[in-house]
Design an enzyme around this catalytic site. Structure first.
Site, PDB file in Angstrom:
ATOM      1  N   ASP A 232       0.859  -1.174   0.000  1.00  0.00           N
ATOM      2  CA  ASP A 232       0.000   0.000   0.000  1.00  0.00           C
ATOM      3  C   ASP A 232       0.907   1.239   0.000  1.00  0.00           C
ATOM      4  OD1 ASP A 232      -3.117   0.731   0.574  1.00  0.00           O
ATOM      5  OD2 ASP A 232      -1.850   2.055   1.779  1.00  0.00           O
TER       6      ASP A 232
ATOM      7  N   ASP B 146      -6.970  -8.748  -4.162  1.00  0.00           N
ATOM      8  CA  ASP B 146      -6.868  -7.310  -3.932  1.00  0.00           C
ATOM      9  C   ASP B 146      -7.353  -6.554  -5.167  1.00  0.00           C
ATOM     10  OD1 ASP B 146      -6.357  -4.769  -3.108  1.00  0.00           O
ATOM     11  OD2 ASP B 146      -4.179  -4.904  -3.291  1.00  0.00           O
TER      12      ASP B 146
ATOM     13  N   HIS C 184      -6.388  -7.164   0.418  1.00  0.00           N
ATOM     14  CA  HIS C 184      -5.440  -6.071   0.258  1.00  0.00           C
ATOM     15  C   HIS C 184      -4.379  -6.105   1.350  1.00  0.00           C
ATOM     16  CE1 HIS C 184      -3.895  -2.166  -0.866  1.00  0.00           C
ATOM     17  NE2 HIS C 184      -4.160  -1.670   0.329  1.00  0.00           N
TER      18      HIS C 184
END
Length: 300
Positions: A124, A251, A281
């Site tokens: 991320d 994801d 995710h």
């Protein structure tokens, strides 16, 4: 810059996370100071593995991975990004910029800790920040692991689910961080784990970073961060630094980036890249032990 500091007692009952925090103070870019936190595991003089979390988590996300990588003989370092975890929290949305977050992590990793031969693990926003560091300071990095992340330039549209997430976290009357993290997982989450993700945020006044980060992702070619990210892409696309691409199969936000990294990065060639099945995710939360095993194999 006005900041808040989460009281220590908020972290008193964190499950499965025995690590004592380390702290340093960094310039806040406005003439003040920010306290930034990190945790460590493994031999102090071993090659470092820098694990960077994303939005809206903190170093707790890596609790299942740290002991596995440390047991393999590496120094594992997990910072809390400014605005998250035990790090200080600037209170205004406008206090946060992509460039500032890159600089804050650069200062911690290189000015404070003086890390060399770094293996980056970025997921991320940990990838958005970490890949910039790897491109701008290639002499510091030995390896790169990208896991459910990207390096957007605003030249391609983000998936619809990401736009919905951005709207939700920017407009919600209050940010329920634990629920947001849980929604990015595919496996059940215990109540105490969800509460651990909530712990850094006693009330909504602490959540400016969580609200700001989606708005800092470049979504148009004229975004303030676009040129720096394009330069980073150019460097990484010519780099032989070994890169492991370890994405999950669940994801919808970053999943499309996995094949791009595998195909476009010279450092990714000739490496067997795993797919972490049954994970969302936040694959560190869903399958941290499995991901750590893939990283240890890559390090070896």
């Amino acid at each position: 810059m006005q900041t808040l500091r989460t009281p220590d007692e908020r972290f008193a009952e964190i499950p499965d996370f025995p690590y004592q925090p380390h702290y340093c103070e960094l310039d806040d870019a406005e003439g003040g100071r920010l306290r930034v936190a990190w945790v460590e595991d493994g031999p102090a003089h071993a090659d470092p593995v820098l694990m960077l979390h994303g939005e809206p988590t903190w170093s707790f996300l890596y609790r299942r991975m740290m002991p596995i990588v440390a047991a393999a003989g590496y120094r594992v370092i997990c910072p809390d990004l400014v605005g998250f975890g035990r790090s200080d929290k600037p209170t205004r949305i406008e206090d946060h910029s992509y460039a500032r977050h890159v600089e804050w992590m650069r200062a911690l990793a290189f000015d404070v800790l003086d890390l060399h031969r770094v293996t980056l693990v970025g997921q991320d926003w940990g990838g958005l920040i970490g890949l910039r560091l790897a491109a701008e300071h290639p002499e510091r990095f030995a390896r790169i692991v990208v896991a459910n992340t990207g390096l957007p330039t605003g030249d391609f549209d983000m998936p619809e689910i990401w736009w919905r997430f951005r709207e939700a976290i920017q407009t919600a009357p209050s940010v329920d961080v634990g629920r947001f993290v849980e929604s990015g997982c595919q496996r059940p989450m215990r109540d105490d784990v969800r509460e651990a993700y909530d712990a850094p945020f006693p009330d909504d006044s602490f959540t400016a970073a969580a609200r700001a980060m989606p708005g800092l992702v470049p979504t148009a070619p004229d975004d303030p961060a676009t040129e720096a990210n394009r330069r980073a892409w150019a460097v990484l696309s010519a780099s032989q630094t070994p890169m492991l691409v370890a994405f999950s199969d669940g994801d919808p936000i970053t999943g499309a980036m996995g094949p791009i990294f595998r195909q476009q990065m010279p450092g990714a060639q000739g490496i067997e890249h795993p797919t972490v099945h049954g994970a969302g995710h936040f694959l560190q939360e869903d399958a941290g032990e499995e991901l750590a095993g893939h990283i240890v194999n890559f390090l070896g």
